[in-house]
Motif scaffolding. Structure first.
Motif, PDB file in Angstrom:
ATOM      1  N   LYS A   1       5.649   3.978  -1.565  1.00  0.00           N
ATOM      2  CA  LYS A   1       4.547   3.719  -2.470  1.00  0.00           C
ATOM      3  C   LYS A   1       4.376   2.225  -2.680  1.00  0.00           C
ATOM      4  O   LYS A   1       5.282   1.436  -2.393  1.00  0.00           O
ATOM      5  N   ASP A   2       3.243   1.858  -3.193  1.00  0.00           N
ATOM      6  CA  ASP A   2       2.956   0.454  -3.459  1.00  0.00           C
ATOM      7  C   ASP A   2       3.991  -0.112  -4.433  1.00  0.00           C
ATOM      8  O   ASP A   2       4.223   0.428  -5.513  1.00  0.00           O
TER       9      ASP A   2
ATOM     10  N   TYR B   1       0.855  -1.183   0.000  1.00  0.00           N
ATOM     11  CA  TYR B   1       0.000   0.000   0.000  1.00  0.00           C
ATOM     12  C   TYR B   1       0.898   1.242   0.000  1.00  0.00           C
ATOM     13  O   TYR B   1       2.081   1.173   0.336  1.00  0.00           O
ATOM     14  N   ASP B   2       0.324   2.377  -0.381  1.00  0.00           N
ATOM     15  CA  ASP B   2       0.999   3.663  -0.237  1.00  0.00           C
ATOM     16  C   ASP B   2       0.907   4.114   1.210  1.00  0.00           C
ATOM     17  O   ASP B   2      -0.109   3.911   1.875  1.00  0.00           O
ATOM     18  N   TYR B   3       1.991   4.757   1.706  1.00  0.00           N
ATOM     19  CA  TYR B   3       1.992   5.265   3.078  1.00  0.00           C
ATOM     20  C   TYR B   3       2.726   6.587   3.120  1.00  0.00           C
ATOM     21  O   TYR B   3       3.801   6.728   2.531  1.00  0.00           O
ATOM     22  N   THR B   4       2.137   7.567   3.810  1.00  0.00           N
ATOM     23  CA  THR B   4       2.746   8.874   3.989  1.00  0.00           C
ATOM     24  C   THR B   4       3.138   9.026   5.445  1.00  0.00           C
ATOM     25  O   THR B   4       2.328   8.775   6.341  1.00  0.00           O
TER      26      THR B   4
ATOM     27  N   SER C   1       8.084   7.512   4.166  1.00  0.00           N
ATOM     28  CA  SER C   1       6.995   7.398   3.199  1.00  0.00           C
ATOM     29  C   SER C   1       7.411   6.449   2.077  1.00  0.00           C
ATOM     30  O   SER C   1       8.592   6.382   1.712  1.00  0.00           O
TER      31      SER C   1
END
Length: 231
Positions: free
Chosen positions: A194-195, A181-184, A192
């Motif tokens: 990205k997928d 998953y994307d995470y910030t 941070s």
């Protein structure tokens, strides 16, 4: 003596008398004030002691209160009283110390993460010192007793590289994970990604958090464990 009808002011005899709304009526005179429809005891509605049908029953509407000088004075007085009460409460609570911060789950997670990072840094510093030059000795010429002891003690430097290798493992020793998953990052100590990004040198901190390096950006920090999978 027979009463008079409230509608026609004629005598009402008992056989045709209707007693309603504190008045007497002929059965034919007991009708709606607007449409003159004949009513009975089941379908009438009274308003100001007069009968009405359901369609013409007067509807009560709310009236707006005029902004008179008296109302303005009462409004200003209420506002001033509220300000006085607020200042009294402020003065009472002004010297009672600091407010207590609620121990929320988010604050508990941040505190736990900071403690774990501190433990990791402490162990790294400890291993570096352990793999250095040995115990601290005063600078300058050693004492005669220390020279005599050093002559009788045979120091083997061979195990030293082994301790250094254990203290600082290579970058490829950690586990590799892939982001699903994307995470910030929400804090400064998080990263941070990205997928599809590769996460290297991953270390498990607890059930919910890991520490690793994002291969694409080179950033290192904390990341949620449920956003990545092992490869």
């Amino acid at each position: 003596m027979n009463p008079l009808c409230s509608r026609c002011n004629l005598v009402v005899y008992p056989t045709e008398k209707v007693n309603c709304l504190d008045k007497y009526w002929h059965k034919g005179c007991f009708s709606c004030e607007v449409c003159k429809m004949t009513l009975n005891m089941k379908n009438y509605k009274g308003f100001e002691k007069r009968p009405y049908c359901n369609a013409h029953y007067p509807k009560t509407n709310f009236t707006c209160v005029a902004d008179t000088p008296e109302n303005l004075r009462l409004k200003q007085q209420s506002k001033m009283q509220s300000q006085v009460l607020y200042r009294e409460d402020f003065e009472k609570n002004k010297g009672k110390g600091f407010s207590v911060v609620a121990d929320t789950p988010e604050l508990q997670r941040i505190k736990k993460t900071q403690d774990q990072i501190s433990n990791i840094k402490y162990h790294e510093e400890f291993e570096k010192r352990k793999g250095g030059e040995g115990p601290n000795t005063p600078s300058g010429n050693p004492s005669p007793g220390f020279q005599a002891a050093s002559q009788n003690f045979h120091y083997d430097p061979t195990p030293e590289p082994v301790r250094q290798a254990a203290a600082a493992p290579p970058a490829s020793a950690g586990k590799r994970y892939r982001a699903v998953y994307d995470y910030t990052a929400a804090d400064e100590d998080e990263v941070s990604f990205k997928d599809g990004d590769m996460i290297l040198d991953v270390q498990q901190i607890d059930e919910g958090w890991m520490y690793g390096r994002v291969e694409r950006t080179g950033q290192q920090g904390m990341l949620p464990a449920n956003y990545v999978e092992a490869i």
